[in-house]
Design an enzyme around this catalytic site. Structure first.
Site, short mmCIF file in Angstrom:
data_model
loop_
_atom_site.label_atom_id
_atom_site.label_comp_id
_atom_site.label_asym_id
_atom_site.label_seq_id
_atom_site.Cartn_x
_atom_site.Cartn_y
_atom_site.Cartn_z
N HIS A 46 -10.94 1.95 10.77
CA HIS A 46 -10.14 1.04 9.94
C HIS A 46 -10.22 -0.37 10.49
O HIS A 46 -9.26 -0.84 11.11
CB HIS A 46 -8.69 1.54 9.93
CG HIS A 46 -7.85 0.97 8.83
ND1 HIS A 46 -7.27 -0.27 8.88
CD2 HIS A 46 -7.49 1.49 7.62
CE1 HIS A 46 -6.57 -0.49 7.79
NE2 HIS A 46 -6.68 0.56 7.00
N PHE A 47 -11.28 -1.11 10.32
CA PHE A 47 -12.52 -0.71 9.65
C PHE A 47 -13.67 -1.03 10.60
O PHE A 47 -13.53 -1.98 11.40
CB PHE A 47 -12.69 -1.51 8.34
CG PHE A 47 -11.57 -1.28 7.35
CD1 PHE A 47 -11.51 -0.13 6.58
CD2 PHE A 47 -10.58 -2.25 7.19
CE1 PHE A 47 -10.49 0.05 5.64
CE2 PHE A 47 -9.55 -2.05 6.27
CZ PHE A 47 -9.49 -0.91 5.49
#
Lengths: 158, 93
Positions: free
Chosen positions: A38-39
């Site tokens: 993420h991410f």
């Protein structure tokens, strides 16, 4: 923030039962396995953790209101808005304000600020119940006192 | 009572998106109108605010769970309105 331990606010900087307000500081960790997903290449604190941070923040106010005799279980999240990306290393100010108390529930408005910009906000409602376990209560109060929870709101003798 | 009912019915219609004409004094908030306990909480908070009272919803729920009362005593709207009127009167006394 200690994401692995689900402790999402670091320090209580202001708490007033009279005003129904609590403010806490929370520093977003620079390293976390969460950022691997993420991410990749663009680490962002997940919005669900920001919502939990707001709930935990409000929780300190509610614990003070109940003199640590009852625990606020998150029941409803309304009007959640994630306005900006929260990045590793950001030092956040989390604010909660009491807007209603009754029927065994407490409702608060909350927001997270970074450098005076609102990053997210939500209204949260908690079901306030006696602690389901004395161990839980004991550990939570011990942690509370470490992060600046006013001792006057803790049970006597702590 | 009628004024209390009108206010309560308006709150329910707005909070739960139920047509106002479907809300009657004999309606049971849970059984007839399909309002669940968390939705009813928003209604309770709006009632608290509108009438300047505190509905003892936690106590009512406990009494129902313990079999000391039926849900109809609290959640049929005419009964709810009677309790609101009593709370208003007690506050003004």
């Amino acid at each position: 923030m200690y994401i692995e331990y689900f402790l999402l606010v670091d320090r209580i900087v202001a708490l007033s039962i009279e005003e129904g307000v609590v403010r806490c500081e929370a520093t977003v960790p620079t390293e976390s396995t969460i950022y691997q997903g993420h991410f990749p290449g663009f680490p962002v604190l997940p919005g669900v953790l920001l919502i939990e941070a707001m709930a935990q923040n409000a929780g300190w106010l509610i614990l003070a209101m109940t003199r640590c005799e009852r625990f606020p279980f998150l029941s409803i999240i309304n009007e959640a808005k994630l306005r900006n990306f929260v990045r590793p290393g950001n030092v956040l100010l989390v604010e909660s304000k009491l807007i209603h108390e009754g029927s065994g529930y407490i409702k608060t408005e909350n927001r997270v600020l970074f450098e005076n910009a609102v990053m997210c906000e939500a209204t949260t409602t908690f079901r306030v119940l006696p602690f389901p376990s004395p161990v839980f209560q004991e550990k939570l109060i011990a942690h509370a006192l470490k992060i600046g929870f006013p001792a006057e709101f803790a049970p006597h003798g702590r | 009572m009628s004024s209390t009912f009108d206010t309560v019915a308006s709150i329910i219609a707005e909070t739960c998106d139920i047509p106002r004409e479907n809300i009657k004094p004999e309606s049971h908030a849970i059984d007839d109108l399909g309002i669940d306990s968390l939705d009813f909480l928003d209604i309770a908070f709006a009632i608290d605010k509108a009438f300047g009272i505190k509905l003892p919803l936690e106590q009512w729920t406990q009494e129902v769970n313990e079999g000391k009362a039926t849900t109809g005593q609290y959640f049929v709207l005419k009964n709810l309105c009677e309790r609101i009127d009593a709370l208003k009167a007690a506050k003004g006394a």
